[in-house]
Design an enzyme around this catalytic site. Sequence first.
Site, PDB file in Angstrom:
ATOM      1  N   HIS A  33       0.832  -1.209   0.000  1.00  0.00           N
ATOM      2  CA  HIS A  33       0.000   0.000   0.000  1.00  0.00           C
ATOM      3  C   HIS A  33       0.867   1.260   0.000  1.00  0.00           C
ATOM      4  CE1 HIS A  33      -3.914  -1.939   0.175  1.00  0.00           C
ATOM      5  NE2 HIS A  33      -3.327  -2.853   0.911  1.00  0.00           N
ATOM      6  N   THR A  34       2.024   1.133  -0.586  1.00  0.00           N
ATOM      7  CA  THR A  34       2.897   2.296  -0.753  1.00  0.00           C
ATOM      8  C   THR A  34       2.858   2.819  -2.195  1.00  0.00           C
ATOM      9  OG1 THR A  34       4.695   0.746  -1.139  1.00  0.00           O
ATOM     10  CG2 THR A  34       4.558   1.696   1.068  1.00  0.00           C
ATOM     11  N   GLY A 123      -4.508 -12.708  -4.317  1.00  0.00           N
ATOM     12  CA  GLY A 123      -3.564 -11.624  -4.043  1.00  0.00           C
ATOM     13  C   GLY A 123      -2.237 -11.839  -4.748  1.00  0.00           C
ATOM     14  N   SER A 127      -4.614 -10.632 -12.362  1.00  0.00           N
ATOM     15  CA  SER A 127      -5.111  -9.600 -13.304  1.00  0.00           C
ATOM     16  C   SER A 127      -3.950  -8.954 -14.050  1.00  0.00           C
ATOM     17  CB  SER A 127      -5.864  -8.482 -12.577  1.00  0.00           C
ATOM     18  OG  SER A 127      -6.726  -8.996 -11.633  1.00  0.00           O
ATOM     19  N   ASP A 171       1.829  -4.074  -9.376  1.00  0.00           N
ATOM     20  CA  ASP A 171       1.604  -5.425  -9.915  1.00  0.00           C
ATOM     21  C   ASP A 171       1.982  -5.496 -11.387  1.00  0.00           C
ATOM     22  OD1 ASP A 171       0.582  -5.720  -7.405  1.00  0.00           O
ATOM     23  OD2 ASP A 171      -1.518  -5.777  -8.035  1.00  0.00           O
TER      24      ASP A 171
HETATM   25  C1  GLA Z   1      -2.856  -4.443  -4.951  1.00  0.00           C
HETATM   26  C2  GLA Z   1      -2.703  -3.310  -5.963  1.00  0.00           C
HETATM   27  C3  GLA Z   1      -1.286  -2.760  -5.933  1.00  0.00           C
HETATM   28  C4  GLA Z   1      -0.868  -2.400  -4.517  1.00  0.00           C
HETATM   29  C5  GLA Z   1      -1.168  -3.551  -3.560  1.00  0.00           C
HETATM   30  C6  GLA Z   1      -0.903  -3.182  -2.134  1.00  0.00           C
HETATM   31  O1  GLA Z   1      -2.071  -5.539  -5.308  1.00  0.00           O
HETATM   32  O2  GLA Z   1      -2.997  -3.783  -7.260  1.00  0.00           O
HETATM   33  O3  GLA Z   1      -1.205  -1.642  -6.790  1.00  0.00           O
HETATM   34  O4  GLA Z   1      -1.477  -1.222  -4.089  1.00  0.00           O
HETATM   35  O5  GLA Z   1      -2.509  -3.984  -3.662  1.00  0.00           O
HETATM   36  O6  GLA Z   1       0.455  -2.972  -1.930  1.00  0.00           O
END
Ligand code: GLA
Length: 381
Positions: A33-34, A123, A127, A171
């Site tokens: 979440h950075t 997670g 995608s 990602d």
């Molecule tokens: C998901 C989002 C990323 C990132 C993470 C948290 O995977 O697609 O962009 O924000 O959550 O780090």
Amino acid sequence: MIDQAATDFEAVHGARPSGVWAAPGRVNLIGEHTDYNDGFVLPIALPHATRVTARRREDRRIRLYSAQGDGTITDLALDGLAPGVVASWAAYPAGVFWALAEAGHAIGGADLLVDSDVPTGAGLSSSAALECATAAALNDLYELGLSAPEIALLAQRAENAFVGVPCGVMDQMASACCTDGAALFLDTRTLEQRHVPLDLEAAGFRLLVIDTRVKHDLGDGAYASLRAGCERAAELLGLAALRDLPAGSLAAALERLPAELAPLVRHVVTENQRVAETIKHLDGGRIAELGPVLTAGHASLRDDYRVSCPETDLAVEAAVAAGALGARMTGGGFGGSVIALVAAGDVAPVSDAVRAAFRSAGYAEPVLFTAVPSPGARRLA
Ligand code: GLA
């Protein structure tokens, strides 16, 4: 495998494909979440990947088939694409066509066959893998000359504007740019990147991935509201992004923020520090030192950012109690997967302990595997 893909493609689309492309899923070592706070991330690509077998079409139609789908072809007009028009899994590849066209690239239609072993909703960025494999295929089929980071940005644009998920860039950058044997250290503001060698096996360690099988969904609004909270906090502090808050000013900043925003800011600032600390340990060859940093990252996601869940918390606790050097949830949260850094000889006992803990808690059986840093998007044939 590649011959099989060509045979399957011909059975579905009635012609030989021009090539096969692949893009991987990822786990993030640290830096959660950075990315939408202009901060730092450190993902590795997984061996699990999405393969796109494809050929051009000259009639500006897009025909999409998934080996994991319902056996039907989704048939779309390139010129009729618009956000909201395509539902289901097909929105991800269709979004890539749309994003390329929107950016002015001269593309036409294509036949695609998609096949993936990246677990969905875990997670692990299924995608991004689908988007980046599609973009890599179109890049070659239409000779667009896009670089790996450009592919990542177009894939992110597809997800943000076409699919409607306000994700950051981690990602897609991981899926497009990672290399074998290294983690990707990325500054999400400047997009400056460095491949940090990570040979866990040589150092006697393994990275255990624990998919809790609690399906996460970033489209459900919680992710968007966290992102909005961070943006609001940055605005209240007079900063372009939370990345600009130095750790030394954190305590004073927290006092100026409303109670619901302060913990979000504390997580983001300390998480960026944990990325820096991790890089220092990796550069110094001190892999075992990563353990406590990972576990501290989990506590911050659990207590401050509040994106863990009972299953990810239990996986972390059980792994650490059974001897993992450290563990944390990885990815967006609200379910999904946990990573644990484990000495090579402890993989079996730690795995058994996590399975046993899940059984006694009455949770579904988790899926466990070890991950090695794998290559990013590429042409296979
Ligand atoms: C998901 C989002 C990323 C990132 C993470 C948290 O995977 O697609 O962009 O924000 O959550 O780090």
